[in-house]
Scaffold this active site. Structure first.
Site, PDB file in Angstrom:
ATOM      1  N   ARG A 109       1.143  -1.552   0.028  1.00 16.14           N
ATOM      2  CA  ARG A 109       0.450  -0.189   0.071  1.00 16.14           C
ATOM      3  C   ARG A 109       0.949   1.318  -0.166  1.00 16.14           C
ATOM      4  O   ARG A 109       1.962   1.686   0.784  1.00 16.14           O
ATOM      5  CB  ARG A 109      -1.121  -0.089   1.075  1.00 16.14           C
ATOM      6  N   HIS A 136      -7.130   0.819  -6.643  1.00 16.33           N
ATOM      7  CA  HIS A 136      -7.545  -0.388  -4.975  1.00 16.33           C
ATOM      8  C   HIS A 136      -8.236  -1.872  -6.409  1.00 16.33           C
ATOM      9  O   HIS A 136      -9.545  -1.684  -5.354  1.00 16.33           O
ATOM     10  CB  HIS A 136      -7.737   0.272  -4.561  1.00 16.33           C
ATOM     11  N   GLN A 139     -10.543  -4.051  -3.334  1.00 16.51           N
ATOM     12  CA  GLN A 139     -11.316  -3.639  -3.030  1.00 16.51           C
ATOM     13  C   GLN A 139     -12.651  -3.830  -3.737  1.00 16.51           C
ATOM     14  O   GLN A 139     -13.455  -4.099  -3.606  1.00 16.51           O
ATOM     15  CB  GLN A 139     -11.663  -2.024  -2.215  1.00 16.51           C
ATOM     16  N   ASP A 225     -17.112   7.063  -1.399  1.00 18.05           N
ATOM     17  CA  ASP A 225     -16.165   7.422  -0.939  1.00 18.05           C
ATOM     18  C   ASP A 225     -15.631   8.056  -0.436  1.00 18.05           C
ATOM     19  O   ASP A 225     -15.916   9.042  -0.209  1.00 18.05           O
ATOM     20  CB  ASP A 225     -14.526   6.666  -2.466  1.00 18.05           C
ATOM     21  N   CYS A 265     -16.380   1.141   0.658  1.00 19.51           N
ATOM     22  CA  CYS A 265     -14.910   0.360   0.286  1.00 19.51           C
ATOM     23  C   CYS A 265     -14.226   0.317   2.215  1.00 19.51           C
ATOM     24  O   CYS A 265     -13.647  -0.479   2.588  1.00 19.51           O
ATOM     25  CB  CYS A 265     -13.601   1.010  -0.285  1.00 19.51           C
ATOM     26  N   ARG A 293     -13.502  -8.681   1.308  1.00 17.90           N
ATOM     27  CA  ARG A 293     -11.673  -8.252   1.557  1.00 17.90           C
ATOM     28  C   ARG A 293     -11.042  -9.988   1.844  1.00 17.90           C
ATOM     29  O   ARG A 293     -10.476 -10.073   1.680  1.00 17.90           O
ATOM     30  CB  ARG A 293     -11.145  -7.417   2.451  1.00 17.90           C
TER      31      ARG A 293
HETATM   32  N1  NVA Z   1     -10.535   6.811  -1.456  1.00 23.50           N
HETATM   33  C1  NVA Z   1      -9.402   6.396  -0.407  1.00 23.50           C
HETATM   34  C2  NVA Z   1      -9.672   4.423   0.269  1.00 23.50           C
HETATM   35  C3  NVA Z   1      -9.671   4.279   1.319  1.00 23.50           C
HETATM   36  C4  NVA Z   1      -9.373   3.496   1.171  1.00 23.50           C
HETATM   37  C5  NVA Z   1      -8.657   5.986  -0.142  1.00 23.50           C
HETATM   38  O1  NVA Z   1      -7.550   6.346  -0.904  1.00 23.50           O
HETATM   39  O2  NVA Z   1      -7.585   6.621   1.137  1.00 23.50           O
HETATM   40  N1   CP Z   2     -11.617  -0.219   2.724  1.00 19.19           N
HETATM   41  C1   CP Z   2      -9.826  -0.363   2.920  1.00 19.19           C
HETATM   42  O1   CP Z   2      -9.087  -0.926   1.732  1.00 19.19           O
HETATM   43  O2   CP Z   2      -9.923  -0.321   3.516  1.00 19.19           O
HETATM   44  P1   CP Z   2      -8.793  -0.059   5.096  1.00 19.19           P
HETATM   45  O3   CP Z   2      -7.846   1.092   4.369  1.00 19.19           O
HETATM   46  O4   CP Z   2      -8.867  -0.121   5.912  1.00 19.19           O
HETATM   47  O5   CP Z   2      -7.043  -0.983   4.500  1.00 19.19           O
END
Ligand code: NVA
Ligand code: CP
Length: 310
Positions: A109, A136, A139, A225, A265, A293
């Site tokens: 990540r 992502h 997800q 989101d 998500c 997930r």
């Molecule tokens: N769009 C959000 C998703 C979090 C799971 C982010 O990138 O922070």
């Molecule tokens: N939806 C998702 O990826 O959640 P986290 O940021 O908690 O991993």
């Protein structure tokens, strides 16, 4: 990779797999989930190790990958920017060369997609995108599996995307192109999806709507989101003002199909991108979505390490 295994594959974007591979993965997910629910041991990854590299915070991604790997008999190593040399400017290529000699699979990540692409280019083992600024895919894998579980196939359906033209929106567009559905996108001005960043080649997999209510009209699934994704916190105040109309509420769900589902998500901010009535209401499947997930990623790890079973 197992000696003799077929060509190594990474999962850096949704379009890294083909439609028939998704069909296979969804079927494996169903089998793996059923076994898990029945307390049947299934440990095809004994002695295998997953490295999880987090440069941004996480709850779901961390727990689902870590629990999933242990449930399949393997182990995990957890690294963050703060507690590894990644935060002290060791080149990403060198980190990839070293880490991938010691583990069997890597989940990352991070911020820019170019970073995970650079890691993958120097990795001896498959790399999975656990979220970047642009995509992502894990997800959306879970979201589509959840839709299939509740409503059957997603082909030909309409997914309404209400909110930021972000990593989730881009990945929905890739999925629409591959799996044959349409995304109705409504974002505030200045936050539109960019088809080049989304990495799509066809324009018929999505339609743009200025008014979020119009995007939701007739939709089979409504999804949104956070207004401010991780890494964009400096824009928080400006975004709060720009996104005020992009809150999925009961009026938006009322113009969608009567059996439309709501997904997010997570983490969610009730009263911002979604009202409490919607996320905690009868059309919301967000807890199934989060749980899935675990199951889809177990199928994905099995596929990347062992190929097709049977
Ligand atoms: N769009 C959000 C998703 C979090 C799971 C982010 O990138 O922070
Ligand atoms: N939806 C998702 O990826 O959640 P986290 O940021 O908690 O991993």
């Amino acid at each position: 990779m197992k000696p003799g295994a077929s060509l190594m594959r990474h999962y850096l974007q949704f379009k890294d797999l083909r439609a028939e591979e998704y069909a296979y993965l969804f079927e494996r997910t169903r089998i793996i989930k059923t076994r898990f629910k029945n307390y049947e041991r299934y440990q095809p990854l004994v002695d295998r190790t997953l490295a999880m590299i987090f440069e941004k915070a996480s709850t779901r991604t961390r727990v689902s990958f870590e629990a999933g790997m242990y449930q399949m008999g393997g182990s995990v190593v957890h690294l963050t920017t703060g507690d590894s040399q990644l935060g002290r400017a060791e080149p990403i290529d060198d980190s990839a060369r070293v880490i991938s000699r010691m583990v069997d699979l890597v989940m990352i990540r991070t911020y820019e997609q170019t970073k995970i692409a650079a890691f993958a280019a120097h990795s001896r083992v498959p790399v999975i995108n656990g979220l970047t600024n642009e995509y992502h895919p894990c997800q959306i894998l879970a979201d589509i599996y959840t839709y299939i579980e509740h409503r059957g196939g997603i082909q030909g359906k309409v997914v309404a995307w209400v909110g930021d033209g972000n990593n989730m929106a881009n990945t929905w567009l890739q999925a629409a192109e591959i799996l044959g559905f349409t995304v109705h996108v409504s974002t505030p001005g200045g936050y539109e999806v960019d088809p080049k960043v989304a990495g799509i080649s066809r324009s018929d997999c999505y339609k743009v709507f200025a008014d979020p209510l119009d995007a939701c009209r007739g939709a089979d699934l409504v999804t949104t989101d956070v207004w401010t994704s991780m890494g964009y916190e400096a824009e928080n105040e400006q975004r709060r003002q720009a996104f005020a109309k992009w809150c999925v509420d009961t009026a938006m769900m009322a113009v969608a199909k009567p059996d439309a589902l709501f997904m997010h998500c997570l983490p969610a901010h009730r009263g911002e991108e979604v009202s409490a009535e919607v996320i905690d209401g009868p059309q919301s499947v967000v807890w199934d979505e989060a749980e899935n997930r675990l199951h889809v990623q177990k199928a994905l790890m099995e596929y990347l390490l062992l190929g097709r079973i049977g």
